[in-house]
Design a protein around this motif. Structure first.
Motif, mmCIF file in Angstrom:
data_model
loop_
_atom_site.group_PDB
_atom_site.id
_atom_site.type_symbol
_atom_site.label_atom_id
_atom_site.label_comp_id
_atom_site.label_asym_id
_atom_site.label_seq_id
_atom_site.Cartn_x
_atom_site.Cartn_y
_atom_site.Cartn_z
ATOM 1 N N SER A 172 0.827 -1.207 0.000
ATOM 2 C CA SER A 172 0.000 0.000 0.000
ATOM 3 C C SER A 172 0.863 1.260 0.000
ATOM 4 C CB SER A 172 -0.939 0.002 1.216
ATOM 5 O OG SER A 172 -1.856 -1.073 1.157
ATOM 6 N N ASN A 189 -4.114 3.287 3.850
ATOM 7 C CA ASN A 189 -4.750 1.975 3.980
ATOM 8 C C ASN A 189 -4.585 1.370 5.368
ATOM 9 O OD1 ASN A 189 -6.421 0.251 2.575
ATOM 10 N ND2 ASN A 189 -4.778 -1.011 1.767
ATOM 11 N N HIS A 207 -6.604 -2.176 6.792
ATOM 12 C CA HIS A 207 -7.153 -2.210 5.429
ATOM 13 C C HIS A 207 -8.337 -1.242 5.326
ATOM 14 C CE1 HIS A 207 -7.502 -3.489 1.451
ATOM 15 N NE2 HIS A 207 -7.446 -4.810 1.591
ATOM 16 N N TYR A 398 -1.729 -10.380 -1.341
ATOM 17 C CA TYR A 398 -3.018 -9.958 -1.870
ATOM 18 C C TYR A 398 -3.082 -9.966 -3.397
ATOM 19 C CZ TYR A 398 -5.961 -8.841 2.112
ATOM 20 O OH TYR A 398 -6.781 -8.937 3.217
#
Length: 401
Positions: A172, A189, A207, A398
């Motif tokens: 992020s 984030n 998140h 991710y």
């Protein structure tokens, strides 16, 4: 709006869930000794499909609710949905923030360039030094559960949340840094989630782009619909929201269980929140150091317990983790070099976050007014990345979503 959302979701459902449904049908048929002569089909998941699907749905709903104007330039819409730093792992941005920036007069400047590079450098440190170094140990243990005892698996289970955080948090920061260099401001984030004192606070820090998306487009409409049930309507909305979050992460029983566990933790907190606040105010617990430490540790452990189901393993393996931790203790498996290097990275990460959480204006390094201190700080982090970072191109967790 509903037709558009359905069309946007169709590729996600097909590519992400077809294989699971297809395999399930084959398994059921084989149980009854029935033969299906069609071959099993497995699809390669399109890059970033979960993230750009959420962004497209958010844009659709925002236009419908007249929170943003419909963009007439298809290139701008395509750029928003598939903006390259964000497409792989987020953050999940909103049209109201990004589209006006895309249409503005973007120019490179020294301040944005410097800020972006700092974010990227720390992001690479989190990913390569912390996440990937821990991953060596975690994969060695979780990948061979039958060969390890409960103490080793317990240590692994406590390390895994840090790996996930450093992995996604690092990416992020890299994505936000790249965007900043281009003159674009992307939403943060993460906000030091492991200093949260409750699961509700944890999900306001973890998140954040995903949880705010789920809050705005799933939880809030559901809670409004269930408002006649009062607190139990909130509980139902939480359970549905996090069950959907689990399904979004993966079409397996493990992810559904993970989502339901998070929903259960938050629901329990919602049910006892008034009584808990009354006790905290009565005994002054909110300023009690030991109570804060206990709350932070409990929140971390609850999250770690749920993440056992989020690792790429079967439901049976997840149950084996708990069985071994409780009943099959033993001596620790220690990969001393890996754990020593990981400890250095984790120590620096948490020291930095502790400073940012409680003493944000002291012991500044990257943002120090003295140029020499800033330069030495950059060099030290860069050298640590080259010295103990894992530079074999390990994949971000991710990316698979």
């Amino acid at each position: 709006m509903y037709i558009n959302i359905a069309v946007v979701l169709m590729p996600l459902f097909f590519f992400k869930y077809f294989t699971a449904i297809n395999d399930g049908i084959f398994n059921i048929l084989e149980m009854y000794e029935m033969r299906w002569f069609l071959p099993k089909i497995h699809f390669l998941l399109p890059v970033g499909i979960s993230f750009y699907t959420f962004m497209a749905i958010g844009y659709t709903i925002d236009v419908y609710n007249e929170e943003v104007e419909a963009e007439k330039n298809i290139g701008i819409v395509a750029l928003f949905i598939s903006f390259f730093p964000l497409i792989l792992s987020g953050p999940i941005e909103r049209a109201g923030n990004m589209i006006p920036q895309f249409k503005s007069d973007l120019k490179l400047n020294h301040t944005n360039f410097s800020t972006g590079l700092k974010l990227m450098l720390w992001g690479y440190f989190m990913k390569l030094v912390v996440a990937d170094r821990i991953a060596i140990y975690v994969d060695a243990v979780y990948g061979n559960l039958s060969h390890h005892n409960g103490d080793t698996i317990l240590l692994t289970s406590l390390l895994y949340p840090i790996q996930v955080y450093a992995d996604l948090g690092g990416y992020s920061l890299i994505a936000i840094g790249v965007s900043k260099i281009l003159g674009l401001n992307v939403m943060p984030n993460f906000n030091r989630p492991f200093f949260a004192t409750s699961m509700a606070e944890f999900w306001r820090r973890w998140h954040m782009s995903l949880i705010t998306w789920l809050t705005d487009y799933v939880y809030t409409p559901l809670a409004f619909s269930f408002r006649q049930y009062r607190i139990f309507g909130i509980v139902l909305a939480l359970m549905v929201t996090f069950a959907l979050s689990g399904i979004w992460h993966g079409a397996t029983l493990n992810y559904v269980v993970w989502g339901l566990m998070q929903g259960t933790f938050l629901s329990i907190e919602a049910l006892i929140n008034k009584r808990k606040s009354k006790i905290e105010n009565q005994y002054g617990l909110k300023s009690n150091f030991f109570y804060l430490i206990f709350s932070v540790c409990l929140t971390y452990v609850l999250f770690a317990v749920s993440l056992v189901f989020a690792y790429d393993a079967s439901f049976k393996d997840a149950l084996m983790v708990f069985d071994k931790i409780i009943f099959k203790r033993g001596s620790l498996f220690l990969d001393k070099t890996t754990l020593a290097y990981a400890f250095i990275g984790v120590f620096m990460l948490f020291l930095s976050e502790f400073r940012d959480e409680y003493f944000p204006k002291t012991l500044l390094f990257f943002n120090n007014k003295v140029f020499v201190i800033r330069l030495v700080s950059y060099l030290c982090v860069a050298l640590l990345i080259l010295w103990i970072g894992v530079l074999n191109g390990g994949q971000f967790i991710y990316f698979k979503f």
